[in-house]
Each structure stands twice: as C-alpha cells, then as structure tokens.
Motif scaffolding. Structure first.
Motif, PDB file in Angstrom:
ATOM      1  N   ALA A 111       0.624  -1.447  -0.021  1.00 48.17           N
ATOM      2  CA  ALA A 111       0.145   0.208   0.074  1.00 48.17           C
ATOM      3  C   ALA A 111       0.606   1.126   0.163  1.00 48.17           C
ATOM      4  O   ALA A 111       1.378   1.305   0.851  1.00 48.17           O
ATOM      5  CB  ALA A 111      -0.870   0.196   1.135  1.00 48.17           C
ATOM      6  N   THR A 112       0.748   2.330  -1.095  1.00 44.95           N
ATOM      7  CA  THR A 112       1.421   3.223  -0.939  1.00 44.95           C
ATOM      8  C   THR A 112       0.512   4.100  -0.820  1.00 44.95           C
ATOM      9  O   THR A 112      -1.071   3.955  -1.072  1.00 44.95           O
ATOM     10  CB  THR A 112       2.552   3.434  -2.226  1.00 44.95           C
ATOM     11  N   PRO A 113       0.710   6.413  -1.419  1.00 44.64           N
ATOM     12  CA  PRO A 113      -0.391   6.514  -1.892  1.00 44.64           C
ATOM     13  C   PRO A 113      -0.724   6.175  -2.790  1.00 44.64           C
ATOM     14  O   PRO A 113      -2.209   6.952  -3.216  1.00 44.64           O
ATOM     15  CB  PRO A 113       0.719   8.539  -1.508  1.00 44.64           C
ATOM     16  N   ASP A 114      -0.574   6.295  -3.943  1.00 43.55           N
ATOM     17  CA  ASP A 114      -1.030   5.553  -5.180  1.00 43.55           C
ATOM     18  C   ASP A 114      -2.008   4.266  -5.581  1.00 43.55           C
ATOM     19  O   ASP A 114      -2.399   4.044  -6.674  1.00 43.55           O
ATOM     20  CB  ASP A 114      -0.210   5.754  -6.066  1.00 43.55           C
ATOM     21  N   LEU A 115      -1.222   3.669  -4.775  1.00 45.29           N
ATOM     22  CA  LEU A 115      -1.363   1.948  -5.141  1.00 45.29           C
ATOM     23  C   LEU A 115      -1.757   1.164  -4.175  1.00 45.29           C
ATOM     24  O   LEU A 115      -0.966   1.111  -2.468  1.00 45.29           O
ATOM     25  CB  LEU A 115       0.249   1.028  -5.605  1.00 45.29           C
ATOM     26  N   LYS A 116      -2.926   0.175  -4.659  1.00 41.60           N
ATOM     27  CA  LYS A 116      -3.286  -0.738  -3.275  1.00 41.60           C
ATOM     28  C   LYS A 116      -3.145  -2.095  -3.993  1.00 41.60           C
ATOM     29  O   LYS A 116      -3.403  -2.079  -5.241  1.00 41.60           O
ATOM     30  CB  LYS A 116      -4.262  -0.755  -2.452  1.00 41.60           C
ATOM     31  N   LEU A 117      -2.123  -2.912  -3.667  1.00 37.53           N
ATOM     32  CA  LEU A 117      -1.866  -4.082  -4.459  1.00 37.53           C
ATOM     33  C   LEU A 117      -1.422  -5.028  -3.730  1.00 37.53           C
ATOM     34  O   LEU A 117      -0.728  -5.554  -2.741  1.00 37.53           O
ATOM     35  CB  LEU A 117      -0.565  -4.082  -5.083  1.00 37.53           C
ATOM     36  N   ILE A 118      -1.937  -6.796  -3.968  1.00 37.00           N
ATOM     37  CA  ILE A 118      -2.135  -7.853  -3.797  1.00 37.00           C
ATOM     38  C   ILE A 118      -1.539  -8.688  -4.716  1.00 37.00           C
ATOM     39  O   ILE A 118      -1.902  -8.787  -6.106  1.00 37.00           O
ATOM     40  CB  ILE A 118      -3.569  -8.501  -3.691  1.00 37.00           C
ATOM     41  N   HIS A 135      -5.965 -14.269   2.445  1.00 36.85           N
ATOM     42  CA  HIS A 135      -4.588 -13.840   3.664  1.00 36.85           C
ATOM     43  C   HIS A 135      -4.126 -12.172   2.886  1.00 36.85           C
ATOM     44  O   HIS A 135      -4.426 -11.870   3.868  1.00 36.85           O
ATOM     45  CB  HIS A 135      -3.487 -14.759   3.844  1.00 36.85           C
ATOM     46  N   GLU A 136      -3.999 -11.782   2.155  1.00 35.02           N
ATOM     47  CA  GLU A 136      -2.953 -10.380   2.174  1.00 35.02           C
ATOM     48  C   GLU A 136      -4.284  -9.782   1.378  1.00 35.02           C
ATOM     49  O   GLU A 136      -3.454  -8.065   2.274  1.00 35.02           O
ATOM     50  CB  GLU A 136      -2.500 -10.763   0.156  1.00 35.02           C
ATOM     51  N   LEU A 137      -5.529  -9.745   0.696  1.00 37.12           N
ATOM     52  CA  LEU A 137      -6.059  -8.684   1.188  1.00 37.12           C
ATOM     53  C   LEU A 137      -6.824  -8.901   2.881  1.00 37.12           C
ATOM     54  O   LEU A 137      -6.589  -7.815   3.119  1.00 37.12           O
ATOM     55  CB  LEU A 137      -7.481  -9.701   0.574  1.00 37.12           C
ATOM     56  N   GLY A 138      -6.718  -9.202   3.756  1.00 37.85           N
ATOM     57  CA  GLY A 138      -7.078  -9.215   4.989  1.00 37.85           C
ATOM     58  C   GLY A 138      -5.547  -8.573   5.278  1.00 37.85           C
ATOM     59  O   GLY A 138      -5.628  -7.103   5.985  1.00 37.85           O
ATOM     60  N   HIS A 139      -4.403  -8.410   5.083  1.00 38.16           N
ATOM     61  CA  HIS A 139      -3.269  -7.848   5.612  1.00 38.16           C
ATOM     62  C   HIS A 139      -3.174  -6.496   5.812  1.00 38.16           C
ATOM     63  O   HIS A 139      -3.751  -5.406   5.892  1.00 38.16           O
ATOM     64  CB  HIS A 139      -2.564  -8.027   4.999  1.00 38.16           C
ATOM     65  N   LEU A 140      -4.107  -6.223   3.806  1.00 42.53           N
ATOM     66  CA  LEU A 140      -4.173  -4.559   3.568  1.00 42.53           C
ATOM     67  C   LEU A 140      -5.081  -4.685   4.516  1.00 42.53           C
ATOM     68  O   LEU A 140      -5.631  -3.098   4.571  1.00 42.53           O
ATOM     69  CB  LEU A 140      -5.022  -4.804   1.621  1.00 42.53           C
ATOM     70  N   LEU A 141      -6.623  -4.875   4.629  1.00 45.76           N
ATOM     71  CA  LEU A 141      -7.558  -4.335   5.290  1.00 45.76           C
ATOM     72  C   LEU A 141      -7.444  -4.012   6.629  1.00 45.76           C
ATOM     73  O   LEU A 141      -7.928  -2.742   7.312  1.00 45.76           O
ATOM     74  CB  LEU A 141      -9.321  -5.281   4.817  1.00 45.76           C
ATOM     75  N   ALA A 142      -6.391  -4.638   7.049  1.00 46.03           N
ATOM     76  CA  ALA A 142      -5.968  -4.004   8.448  1.00 46.03           C
ATOM     77  C   ALA A 142      -5.348  -3.165   8.579  1.00 46.03           C
ATOM     78  O   ALA A 142      -4.628  -3.110   9.727  1.00 46.03           O
ATOM     79  CB  ALA A 142      -6.147  -5.706   9.042  1.00 46.03           C
ATOM     80  N   SER A 143      -4.539  -2.283   7.774  1.00 46.71           N
ATOM     81  CA  SER A 143      -3.487  -1.964   7.272  1.00 46.71           C
ATOM     82  C   SER A 143      -2.288  -2.355   7.927  1.00 46.71           C
ATOM     83  O   SER A 143      -1.032  -2.403   8.763  1.00 46.71           O
ATOM     84  CB  SER A 143      -3.924  -0.892   7.990  1.00 46.71           C
ATOM     85  N   ASP A 144      -1.818  -3.593   7.822  1.00 51.44           N
ATOM     86  CA  ASP A 144      -0.118  -4.671   8.873  1.00 51.44           C
ATOM     87  C   ASP A 144       0.364  -4.058   7.949  1.00 51.44           C
ATOM     88  O   ASP A 144       0.721  -3.842   7.124  1.00 51.44           O
ATOM     89  CB  ASP A 144      -0.699  -5.839   8.635  1.00 51.44           C
ATOM     90  N   GLN A 146       1.581  -1.405   7.341  1.00 48.68           N
ATOM     91  CA  GLN A 146       1.205   0.331   6.959  1.00 48.68           C
ATOM     92  C   GLN A 146       1.199  -0.264   4.817  1.00 48.68           C
ATOM     93  O   GLN A 146       0.519   0.082   4.721  1.00 48.68           O
ATOM     94  CB  GLN A 146       1.975   1.147   7.605  1.00 48.68           C
ATOM     95  N   GLN A 147       3.018  -0.034   4.608  1.00 44.34           N
ATOM     96  CA  GLN A 147       2.918  -0.195   3.520  1.00 44.34           C
ATOM     97  C   GLN A 147       3.391  -1.639   2.804  1.00 44.34           C
ATOM     98  O   GLN A 147       3.107  -1.762   1.235  1.00 44.34           O
ATOM     99  CB  GLN A 147       4.167   1.155   3.353  1.00 44.34           C
ATOM    100  N   ILE A 148       4.172  -2.379   3.492  1.00 47.77           N
ATOM    101  CA  ILE A 148       4.413  -3.407   2.670  1.00 47.77           C
ATOM    102  C   ILE A 148       4.206  -4.723   4.080  1.00 47.77           C
ATOM    103  O   ILE A 148       4.863  -4.651   4.802  1.00 47.77           O
ATOM    104  CB  ILE A 148       5.714  -3.474   2.590  1.00 47.77           C
ATOM    105  N   HIS A 149       4.021  -5.962   3.191  1.00 48.26           N
ATOM    106  CA  HIS A 149       3.506  -6.882   4.157  1.00 48.26           C
ATOM    107  C   HIS A 149       3.802  -8.824   3.398  1.00 48.26           C
ATOM    108  O   HIS A 149       3.382  -8.680   2.473  1.00 48.26           O
ATOM    109  CB  HIS A 149       2.336  -7.262   5.260  1.00 48.26           C
ATOM    110  N   THR A 150       5.564  -8.744   3.559  1.00 44.85           N
ATOM    111  CA  THR A 150       5.176 -10.159   2.512  1.00 44.85           C
ATOM    112  C   THR A 150       4.866 -11.554   3.460  1.00 44.85           C
ATOM    113  O   THR A 150       4.984 -11.262   4.905  1.00 44.85           O
ATOM    114  CB  THR A 150       7.243  -9.942   2.797  1.00 44.85           C
ATOM    115  N   ASP A 151       4.763 -12.292   2.839  1.00 43.63           N
ATOM    116  CA  ASP A 151       4.564 -13.542   2.832  1.00 43.63           C
ATOM    117  C   ASP A 151       5.238 -14.494   2.371  1.00 43.63           C
ATOM    118  O   ASP A 151       4.742 -15.329   1.531  1.00 43.63           O
ATOM    119  CB  ASP A 151       3.105 -13.843   3.282  1.00 43.63           C
ATOM    120  N   GLN A 152       5.814 -15.575   2.639  1.00 44.37           N
ATOM    121  CA  GLN A 152       7.058 -16.565   2.156  1.00 44.37           C
ATOM    122  C   GLN A 152       6.228 -18.144   2.464  1.00 44.37           C
ATOM    123  O   GLN A 152       6.491 -18.606   1.601  1.00 44.37           O
ATOM    124  CB  GLN A 152       8.657 -16.735   2.427  1.00 44.37           C
ATOM    125  N   ASN A 153       5.434 -18.236   3.787  1.00 43.39           N
ATOM    126  CA  ASN A 153       4.928 -18.960   3.425  1.00 43.39           C
ATOM    127  C   ASN A 153       3.525 -18.675   4.293  1.00 43.39           C
ATOM    128  O   ASN A 153       3.747 -18.396   5.642  1.00 43.39           O
ATOM    129  CB  ASN A 153       5.641 -20.016   4.657  1.00 43.39           C
TER     130      ASN A 153
END
Length: 299
Positions: A111-118, A135-144, A146-153
């Motif tokens: 998530a950036t000021p211009d982009l929200k991406l899964i 799972h990634e949608l959940g991270h975005l909606l919870a603002s986990d 803030q800007q970047i969340h990665t999940d290797q597994n």
C-alpha cells in the motif's frame, strides 16, 4: 530531493538475495507505473470497507474484518464461482497480480499513496492460491505493516499476531459460518466433506480445522479429514473435472487488472505510448500493434 526513500523502494533495495527479493522488486515496479499513471490523472480509486472496531483476540479481529468485507464482495459477485482476483478488483479497487515470485514465496500486500496491490505466486494447488489472496486482502484491510507485508509461507506454524488475524480473515471469508452450518447436517460423512471442500475451493485441512473450531465436527473427524489432499477430495466427491479446471486456472499468471485498464485508457487518450500496455501484457509493441490492426485486442 529530500533523500527520503519510499518504504516499498527501500524494502526492494534491502531485500537483494533474500527470498522476498523478486516479489519486492516486482511490487516496486508496479508502484512506479501506478505513480506515473496517477500523475497523469489515472488514480487507482480503491473502495475499502469501513473497518469495524477491532479488539479482543486476534482471530476474532480477523473474523470481524471478514464479515465487513464479505458484504462488499457479495455486491460485486460470487466469491465461490467468480475468479477471486477479478472479484477483489471489482469489489475493492485493489489491484491483483499473479506472477512467479521465486523460492516458494506465496504473496505480498503493498500500500502506497497511489497503489494498493496484492501480489501472489501461481500455485499447483488451487486452494493455496485462494487462501493466499484472501490472506493478503486481510493484511491490506487491517493496514498491517502500513505499506508492505510479505509472506514467504502463509502456512508456517510460528505466526505473528497479524498473521493469526490474516488467517482468521481468510478462513472466515472463504468458509462462512452460515454456509458451513447449512452443509453440516446429520449424515455428514467423508464424501460430503470432500464435496464441500472442493465446492468451496478450499483445502480439506483448512476446512477440517474450521469445522472443528465452530464445533460442527469433533477432533477425531478433524484429524481424519485434514489428512485428505485436495485432489483426493475431488476424486472422492466425483469432481475431478472441476478440480482440474481450478488447477489450470491456479497455475496461470495475470497482470494487475486495474493497472492494465488504466494503461490502456492512457494510451487511447494519447497520454502514454503503447509500450506501457505491452510491457504489462508481457508482449511486444509490434505484436500488440499487429493484433490491433486485425481487431483482435479487446478494448
């Protein structure tokens, strides 16, 4: 000019050589393209649901988030039968891309000021890709993060609190309690369990755990059924053709649909060249122009 580096760009630079490097570099690329398009007047225009007040256990927070998101998804389509990437884009205005990410990397939320991406990797097991997207949608909606969340597994056993919430979100969204309570009636056996898992596009393991957590089956049934593979479940339910179709779709790549939409609109308006759309489509401008000349590109 200020010397400040956007968090997504900094993460991409710092990740060199790590399992996350490919995913972060690709996310940064999409961030740059979206920022350029936004500066030309093509904003992504996301529509996020109003989050409920979060409190209590992390798994309860995830369930509450999922219930608020489910209403918006239902208004945009059918979460079971519609392709989930396109449904997320229609419902929330969040871009979704499926691209090889390397090293067994499952997904990323940015998530950036211009982009929200899964961003998620193609998977030979359809249920894993769907769970990753949710799972990634959940991270975005919870603002986990803030800007970047990665999940290797996404299935690793040692989990941070935000991962517990994202998994609870995904389980609640993909396996709604009301649907499960209607399905589990007297005579609910292995064949019906396998049919339900295949129809919901979830893994038998995830379904068994979810059913037991709702007290719809006992621990013994959970332990028996969670050992069934997705392909075996489809075979027991007589749904091999459906499973084969889902597997083929799950192995397919796709560009970020909203970014592709806006790149085409910018091209038609004369704001950018065809090169941007061709790059996102993973084709050449010559091949694309040839398709345009023959009328074989949808606009």
């Amino acid at each position: 000019m200020t010397g400040d580096e956007p968090p997504l760009a900094a993460a991409a630079r710092a990740s060199a050589g790590s399992p996350a490097s490919g995913a972060l570099v690709l996310a940064r690329h999409y961030m740059t393209l979206r920022s350029d398009l936004a500066s030309l007047g093509y904003a992504q225009g996301w529509r996020l649901p109003t989050p409920p007040r979060l409190g209590g256990l992390w798994k309860d927070q995830g369930a509450a988030l999922a219930k608020s998101a489910a209403e918006q998804l239902a208004a945009a389509g059918d979460i079971i039968n519609d392709p989930l990437p396109a449904l997320i884009e229609r419902a929330f205005g969040i871009d979704v891309a499926i691209r090889p990410l390397g090293d067994g990397f499952d997904g990323l939320a940015a998530a950036t000021p211009d982009l929200k991406l899964i961003l998620a990797a193609p998977q030979p097991v359809p249920a894993r890709l769907r769970f990753t997207l949710a799972h990634e949608l959940g991270h975005l909606l919870a603002s986990d993060d803030q800007q970047i969340h990665t999940d290797q597994n996404i299935y690793r056993t040692e989990r941070a609190e935000s991962e517990v919430r994202a998994n609870s979100f995904a389980a609640t969204l993909l396996m709604p309690e009301e649907t499960l309570r209607e399905a589990v009636a007297p005579g609910f056996d292995t064949e019906k369990f396998c049919r339900l898992a295949t129809k919901l596009r979830v893994s038998p393991t995830s379904l068994a755990i979810r059913l037991e957590s709702l007290r719809l089956i006992d621990a013994g049934a959970r332990d028996r059924w969670r050992r069934i593979s997705g392909s075996d479940a489809a075979q027991k339910a007589g749904l091999q053709a459906l499973n084969a179709q889902l597997a083929a779709e799950s192995l397919s790549t796709r560009p970020p649909g909203l970014l592709l939409r806006d790149a085409w609109a910018a091209y038609e308006a004369g704001d950018v060249t065809l090169r941007l759309f061709a790059g996102l489509s993973e084709t050449t401008t010559d091949a694309l122009r040839a398709s345009l000349d023959t009328g074989e590109v949808d606009d």
